[in-house]
Design a protein around this motif. Structure first.
Motif, PDB file in Angstrom:
ATOM      1  N   SER A 221       0.840  -1.203   0.000  1.00 46.83           N
ATOM      2  CA  SER A 221       0.000   0.000   0.000  1.00 46.83           C
ATOM      3  C   SER A 221       0.873   1.251   0.000  1.00 46.83           C
TER       4      SER A 221
ATOM      5  N   MET B 276      -0.388  -7.537  -4.358  1.00 43.10           N
ATOM      6  CA  MET B 276      -1.306  -7.119  -3.304  1.00 43.10           C
ATOM      7  C   MET B 276      -2.402  -8.166  -3.107  1.00 43.10           C
TER       8      MET B 276
ATOM      9  N   HIS C  37      -5.013  -8.581   0.029  1.00 42.51           N
ATOM     10  CA  HIS C  37      -5.761  -7.347  -0.206  1.00 42.51           C
ATOM     11  C   HIS C  37      -6.954  -7.648  -1.101  1.00 42.51           C
TER      12      HIS C  37
ATOM     13  N   MET D 261      -8.138  -2.260  -2.986  1.00 44.52           N
ATOM     14  CA  MET D 261      -7.040  -1.802  -3.838  1.00 44.52           C
ATOM     15  C   MET D 261      -7.490  -0.670  -4.758  1.00 44.52           C
TER      16      MET D 261
END
Length: 628
Positions: A301, A333, A338, A343
């Motif tokens: 991130s 990710m 995630h 995202m």
């Protein structure tokens, strides 16, 4: 911009990511427009070459070439008008389709025909004034070249005429005879009614502002008329039916709004975004950040946010930034747990955060429209982006508290060194741009040409280069995208002028000065206005339209221009990413291939974090002015 949920898109879905920024669409123009495309590409190359020659002669040989600015100005107006015609041909002018998309399919066809014929109506009415304006300019001689200014102004009737032909051809080509007939009758009846009630409209004074400059413009937006022509039609109707001001005045105001020498950097920075995308320099920045931060919790991130920050500092284009960063980071990710909607939320709000990082096209346009120092805006923009970056990073860290770190290892020093060596030439560029403009070494326009030359040389020597065919395609796409941008700026300038001539701005100053709470209340009103306009209009038209009205009010309340500019741009970009209308939100969804419905639920905490950052920026001028 994007067809997701039929919110806002170019007039052809094949141009999905064209919009107002530097991502090349897939659609090519008509064969018979090839000469215009070649001329526009040549003009863009010529402008860059002229500006580079001016920089070298001034700073290296201390011999300024006085005629360069005049030649660049002439070329720029021709580039703007030919580019705008190319955007009509390619259906790349931005429009709102949220409401048209709700209609039955047959009615959608009628609405599209009506939108094109309304465009043609505006262009048909403006053709004669454009010709007369060019004739008037023939009596004025340029200072350095000593030639009639009609050589420059002739671009207006040529461009308007080309756009008129293309709009009519597109309307007839994509419509049935019945749809055309109904559209013509509707336009004729409404025009006749306005002519009949015209004397009564003149009696109600400034009440015509909400009728024409708000109501009519909103109606045209709902019908799917491109935004530039919504402003043009609203202003044309306002001047024609409620005032005695000749329509001829509009052409001069449009010329002034779309051809300011400061705006020369807009097409060059758009081209820079294309060069970076084609050479992979932006991806190199993403990879070096991933090698440095990828092993920590929430590291990816942080990499995404940092990449948006740095890449935006090179390209100045939100679409290009997101299209560069997302494909490089999203797979890893996802592997770490995630969720795609999260995202997308981070990608969209990260793009909003990075808007103030130089070279921001929005900041350049704002400086031109409001008379604010671009060097000051560039300097302050870094600090403001850091505030927003911090609040988003804190939220991202909290969101990643359950992130799966299984198998994640720190990158070896050798990998970091290799990534840094590859990315170093690209990493230098944003700081080069910021330092050169902020320290007054060169103007934004001059820096943009240096940045393009630097990116071309580095791209050719270290990143594989660009083929001549690809380069020509990029020049043509840049011309079309720039024409779409500049047409919006010109039409919005004419509308802003009409607003100020009514005395509305002076009345607004008096009204705001009487509000309780002083400048803080005005800041709250500003945030609300620009968030709403950011949702509906995108940044550039909102700024050109409102800056001449809002900035005098801010100055009367003692608000620093740079501080106010940062609040305006931040509020506008939060609106841009705020569903259900925010255009940037749908771009992010399309790039990440995520349903807007899913991403909409995830984005609100990130919007909330940006709002906290915005309130801090608005309440504490120090963040905006500390480094000036």
């Amino acid at each position: 911009m994007t067809a997701a949920h039929n919110t806002i898109e170019p007039m052809d879905e094949a141009s999905l990511l064209a919009g107002l920024e530097g991502v090349a669409p897939q659609q090519s123009g008509s064969v018979w427009m090839r000469p215009a495309e070649a001329i526009a590409a040549g003009l863009l190359v010529g402008i860059i070459a002229l500006l580079l020659a001016g920089v070298v002669s001034r700073y290296v040989f201390s011999l300024p070439i006085v005629w360069i600015d005049e030649v660049a100005s002439i070329s720029f107006l021709w580039l703007a008008m030919l580019g705008s015609a190319m955007a009509v041909d390619r259906s790349e002018h931005l429009r709102l389709t949220l409401f048209v998309g709700m209609l039955p399919e047959k009615v959608q066809g009628l609405a599209n025909t009506l939108a094109l014929l309304l465009m043609a109506l505006f262009l048909g009415v403006m053709l004669r004034p454009a010709y007369e304006y060019a004739i008037e300019e023939s009596y004025i001689t340029s200072a350095a070249l000593n030639i009639p200014m009609s050589f420059r102004a002739a671009a207006l009737p040529v461009g308007v005429g080309l756009m008129l032909i293309l709009a009519v051809v597109n309307a007839l080509k994509g419509s049935t005879l019945r749809q055309v007939a109904i559209s013509v009758v509707v336009i004729a009846v409404v025009t006749m009614l306005l002519w009949l009630v015209g004397p009564g409209l003149k009696q109600i004074g400034n009440w015509n502002i909400p009728i024409f400059l708000v109501g009519f413009v909103a109606l045209f937006l709902v019908l799917g008329v491109p935004i530039a022509f919504c402003f043009g039609l609203g202003t044309l109707a306002f001047l024609t039916f409620t005032t005695s001001v000749p329509v001829f005045v509009m052409i001069g105001r449009m010329d002034e709004g779309m051809s300011s020498i400061i705006l020369l950097s807009v097409p060059i920075f758009v081209l820079l975004g294309c060069v970076l995308d084609a050479t992979g320099m932006g991806r190199a920045i993403v990879e070096v950040l991933a090698s440095l931060l990828g092993h920590v919790r929430a590291g990816m991130s942080y990499v995404l946010l940092g990449s948006m920050f740095l890449v935006s500092g090179i390209s100045g284009s939100k679409v290009s930034d997101m299209a560069t960063v997302a494909p490089a980071l999203f797979p890893e990710m996802k592997r770490r747990g995630h969720r795609p909607p999260e995202m997308i939320a981070l990608l969209a709000t990260g793009a909003a955060m990075a808007e103030t990082v130089p070279p921001s096209i929005v900041l350049i346009v704002l400086g031109s429209a409001a008379g604010v120092s671009i060097a000051g805006l560039f300097t302050s923009g870094f600090a403001i982006a850091m505030v927003l970056l911090l609040v988003l990073a804190i939220l991202a860290r909290w969101k990643a508290r359950h992130e799966s770190m299984a198998g994640v290892r720190r990158a070896p020093i050798s990998v970091i060194k290799k990534a840094f060596l590859v990315a170093a030439p690209a990493l230098v560029l944003p700081f080069l741009i910021r330092t050169a403009v902020g320290e007054g070494i060169a103007t934004a326009t001059e820096v943009s040409t240096i940045a393009v030359l630097y990116a071309m040389i580095i791209g050719a020597t270290l990143y594989g280069g660009i083929s001549l065919k690809k380069l020509y395609s990029m020049l043509v796409e840049t011309a079309a995208l720039s024409g779409a941008i500049l047409m919006i700026l010109g039409a919005a300038s004419a509308m802003a002028w009409a607003l100020t001539q009514t005395g509305f701005a002076a009345q607004l100053v008096q009204a705001v000065q009487g509000l309780p709470g002083g400048w803080m209340t005005f800041m709250g009103v500003t945030i609300l206005i620009f968030m709403v306009l950011g949702c509906v209009l995108e940044g550039l038209p909102a700024i050109v339209l409102m800056a001449p009205i809002m900035f005098p009010v801010a100055r009367s309340l003692g608000i620093n221009d740079i501080h106010y500019s940062m609040v305006v741009v931040t509020a506008m970009n939060i609106g841009l990413m705020t569903p259900p209308i925010g255009i940037g939100f749908y771009i992010a969804c399309k790039i990440g291939n995520v349903s807007p419905d899913e991403a909409m639920k995830a984005i609100w905490p990130y919007i909330g974090a940006l709002m906290i950052g915005l309130l801090v920026i608005a309440a504490v001028p120090y963040f905006s002015t500390a480094f000036l």
